[in-house]
Write an enzyme that holds these catalytic residues in place. Structure first.
Site, mmCIF file in Angstrom:
data_model
loop_
_atom_site.group_PDB
_atom_site.id
_atom_site.type_symbol
_atom_site.label_atom_id
_atom_site.label_comp_id
_atom_site.label_asym_id
_atom_site.label_seq_id
_atom_site.Cartn_x
_atom_site.Cartn_y
_atom_site.Cartn_z
ATOM 1 N N ASP A 1 0.953 -1.221 0.053
ATOM 2 C CA ASP A 1 -0.026 -0.109 -0.009
ATOM 3 C C ASP A 1 0.985 1.167 0.099
ATOM 4 O O ASP A 1 0.710 2.304 -0.942
ATOM 5 C CB ASP A 1 -0.692 -0.210 1.286
ATOM 6 C CG ASP A 1 -1.803 -1.249 1.272
ATOM 7 O OD1 ASP A 1 -2.991 -0.864 1.454
ATOM 8 O OD2 ASP A 1 -1.346 -2.259 1.576
ATOM 9 N N THR B 1 -7.240 -4.503 0.877
ATOM 10 C CA THR B 1 -5.733 -4.744 1.680
ATOM 11 C C THR B 1 -6.257 -6.064 2.284
ATOM 12 O O THR B 1 -5.341 -6.873 2.414
ATOM 13 C CB THR B 1 -5.243 -3.618 2.447
ATOM 14 O OG1 THR B 1 -4.871 -2.673 1.696
ATOM 15 C CG2 THR B 1 -4.086 -4.040 3.311
HETATM 16 MG MG MG Z 1 -6.313 0.823 0.107
#
Ligand code: MG
Ligand code: AMP
Ligand code: MG
Length: 305
Positions: free
Chosen positions: A50, A121
């Site tokens: 990320d 995620t």
């Molecule tokens: Mg995200």
């Protein structure tokens, strides 16, 4: 040469290349194996992928477009990034578009770009890599007018390669992908896989769906609408943020679908707006009756948001 193109065209063309590069970085980190997971809150994770994907996109866009606002999910701090993470190419197909008049001369101060460098995620950390997308949404004023959705793990059988990137611009249409109509007369609903609760379920029950597809990521769920696999995406929760919906809303709208809150209003995407999508999300595939789904959401569900 590229400077001859309008800001909006260059920005979407550049976002296509940056999102695709971010996808490559995500794959590299996943393959190398150490995700270095950080807990951002309840049921809210961040990984090395990320952070790195966001650095790639924000550095690439802010060097080329220093006067626009860019808001990324993983915060505002900028840092040194490897030089091969910074991309400055422009997607040639986007450069060919003819913009609607109102987007021809946009001022950089009215532009806000919303970046979700890795949507899904939670699923990513569980190895469900085909759920994830990279999202770059472009707002002018309050409106989501351009968007890029990149799927790092989409398998292109013909090219025997990984990754697919599609883009959409208001009143232009979408590129990189041809939408498929959803099943006629069906109510196949896609919703969260990892952020459900009683209210989310109550909204689904009220629709009396034929089938519920539970997958990760707002980008992935909007892809299911464009791929003809689901008729609507229903999420009666304040958990999604503007970076989750800006790009999906712009792409879906450019393809003839719609994404609103559960009252039927579009979220504002200007730089000063709040981040949480507090009134939930309803997205419908091209050709679906958005108002029918809205009418099925019980008042009590809306009050609980
Ligand atoms: Mg995200
Ligand atoms: P999901 O459909 O659960 O994959 O959620 C779509 C997007 O909204 C993802 O980026 C999630 O991280 C985010 N999201 C949804 N609900 C929550 C929540 N309760 N807390 C944090 N993030 C959420
Ligand atoms: Mg997200």
């Amino acid at each position: 040469m590229a400077q001859c193109h309008p800001l909006m065209t260059r920005l979407v063309a550049s976002s296509v290349v940056a999102a695709t590069q971010a996808g490559k970085i995500i794959r590299d980190i996943f393959t190398q194996g150490d995700l270095n997971i950080v807990d951002k809150g309840v049921n809210d994770l961040q990984t090395e992928a990320d952070r790195s994907a966001q650095n790639c996109i924000i550095e690439s866009l802010s060097r080329q477009f220093p006067d626009i606002t860019i808001i990324g999910e993983e915060g505002t701090s900028r840092c040194e990034v490897p030089s091969d993470w910074i991309v400055t190419d422009l997607d040639q197909d986007v450069l060919k578009v003819k913009l609607p008049d109102y987007l021809e001369n946009v001022s950089p101060k009215d532009v806000c770009v919303w970046v979700d460098p890795l949507d899904g995620t939670s699923e990513f950390t569980q190895g469900l890599v085909d759920h994830i997308t990279v999202l770059v949404g472009v707002a002018v004023g309050k409106k989501a007018v351009g968007g890029v959705i990149h799927q790092p793990y989409y398998k292109d059988v013909q090219k025997s390669s990984l990754g697919r990137t599609l883009w959409g611009i208001d009143k232009v249409g979408i590129g990189g992908f041809k939408p498929i109509p959803p099943p006629a007369g069906k109510k196949i609903i896609t919703t969260t896989r990892s952020h459900s609760n009683k209210t989310v379920q109550a909204a689904l029950d009220a629709i009396e769906p034929d089938e519920v597809i539970r997958v990760g990521g707002a980008g992935h769920k909007v892809m299911l609408l464009l791929e003809g696999k689901a008729n609507a995406y229903v999420f009666a929760s304040p958990g999604c943020k503007r970076w989750d919906t800006c790009a999906p809303e712009a792409v879906l709208h450019a393809a003839g679908g719609a994404l609103t809150d559960l009252y039927g209003d579009n979220y504002p995407y200007d730089a000063d707006t709040e981040h949480p999508n507090t009134k939930g999300v309803l997205a419908t595939a091209p050709g679906e009756q958005h108002s029918w789904y809205l009418s099925r959401i019980p008042d009590q569900v809306k009050q609980e948001l």
